[in-house]
Write an enzyme that holds these catalytic residues in place. Structure first.
Site, short mmCIF file in Angstrom:
data_model
loop_
_atom_site.label_atom_id
_atom_site.label_comp_id
_atom_site.label_asym_id
_atom_site.label_seq_id
_atom_site.Cartn_x
_atom_site.Cartn_y
_atom_site.Cartn_z
N SER A 1 17.23 20.99 26.69
CA SER A 1 16.79 21.38 25.36
C SER A 1 16.39 20.12 24.61
O SER A 1 16.99 19.06 24.81
CB SER A 1 17.91 22.10 24.60
OG SER A 1 17.57 22.28 23.23
N TYR B 1 26.66 21.46 22.04
CA TYR B 1 25.47 21.90 22.78
C TYR B 1 24.57 20.72 23.12
O TYR B 1 24.10 20.58 24.25
CB TYR B 1 24.72 22.93 21.94
CG TYR B 1 23.46 23.46 22.58
CD1 TYR B 1 23.52 24.42 23.59
CD2 TYR B 1 22.21 23.02 22.16
CE1 TYR B 1 22.36 24.93 24.17
CE2 TYR B 1 21.05 23.52 22.74
CZ TYR B 1 21.13 24.47 23.74
OH TYR B 1 19.98 24.96 24.31
#
Length: 294
Positions: free
Chosen positions: A145, A159
């Site tokens: 990501s 994350y």
């Protein structure tokens, strides 16, 4: 790598979102598709959809954080289809962490690492040796990501850290495959360039009991729709990238043997330049100051 009818693609996190879009795109190329996901009802729905669209498909309920489960998945795939040509380690979760990093619930870290990092490694260990041994062309795609893989997102630090780890793991995998003179390539995927409508925001629905929060949340979980509404109320328009575009980017990247599956984005390019400049100048990471942590 040339994609061809009859090849086999394995996709984790395949019941919805990016994973399902990739699986459908591979099926459109004539590949046999293996769907792996922890969410049984959604997986059955995805299986039925692909089967009805004419795909040859195998579905297995798998928690990628469980090494034994991923090894069993690999056995089932090879017993059924006899080969794997494309492996997409795509399953991922948010963490639901709140507050400053030192205030995070340790189980938020354990759960996120179990899926986002260990899940990728388990996929590599379960499939890549057999892919190499086959002598056939193959490709591994690991989903990272921009929020961590390109530059840290301090407001979602757990994350972000896991997705940064995926980049380094894939770089290492690439080097190891080259050293083996394997016919297997590797890529790291940065879905985007904009926000995506996926189930990541509600991933807490699949959180296993072994990683349950040790203390209750201070605030309710916020859905993507709620976040989008809040952004619009604050005067910020949010752009979304269709998951089908991400899947197309993956297919194009595999065909080109492209390591960085990074779609064009002025925002990402600015982040990359700012971070690299900070490192080269041995300067403080002032590019993080744009994030409001209060």
């Amino acid at each position: 790598m040339r994609l061809a009818a009859g090849q086999v693609a394995v996709v984790t996190g395949a019941a919805s979102g990016i994973g399902l879009a990739m699986a459908r795109r591979f099926a459109a190329e004539g590949l046999k598709v293996v769907l792996a996901d922890v969410e049984e009802a959604a997986l059955e729905k995805a299986f039925t959809r692909l089967r009805d669209e004419g795909a040859e498909v195998l579905a297995r309920t798998v928690d990628v954080g469980d090494r034994t489960a991923v090894l069993s998945l690999a056995d089932a795939v090879y017993d059924t289809f006899g080969a794997v040509h494309v492996l997409c380690n795509n399953a991922g979760v948010g963490s639901g962490a709140e507050g400053r990093m030192w205030e995070h619930d340790p189980n938020d870290w354990k759960w996120a690492f179990s899926v986002n990092v260990w899940g990728v490694f388990h996929g590599i260990q379960a499939f890549v040796p057999r892919m190499i041994a086959s002598g056939e062309p193959g490709h591994v795609v690991n989903t990272s990501s921009a929020d961590g893989g390109i530059a840290p997102l301090p407001t979602a630090s757990v994350y972000a850290v896991t997705k940064a780890a995926v980049v380094t793991m894939t770089e290492s995998l690439y080097a190891h495959l080259k050293a083996e003179h394997a016919r297997v390539g590797a890529s790291v995927l940065f879905p985007g360039p904009h926000m995506l409508r996926t189930g990541l925001w509600e991933s807490h629905r699949n959180r296993p009991g072994r990683y349950a929060k040790q203390r209750p949340r201070k605030t309710p979980y916020r859905s993507l729709d709620q976040w989008e509404a809040a952004m619009k109320e604050a005067g910020h328009e949010v752009a979304f990238t269709p998951v089908e575009e991400v899947a197309e980017h993956v297919v194009e990247g595999i065909r080109a043997d492209r390591f960085w599956m990074l779609p064009p984005s002025e925002h990402s390019d600015r982040q990359i330049r700012a971070r690299a400049r900070s490192m080269l100048d041995r300067a403080d990471p002032t590019y993080l100051e744009s994030f409001v942590l209060d």
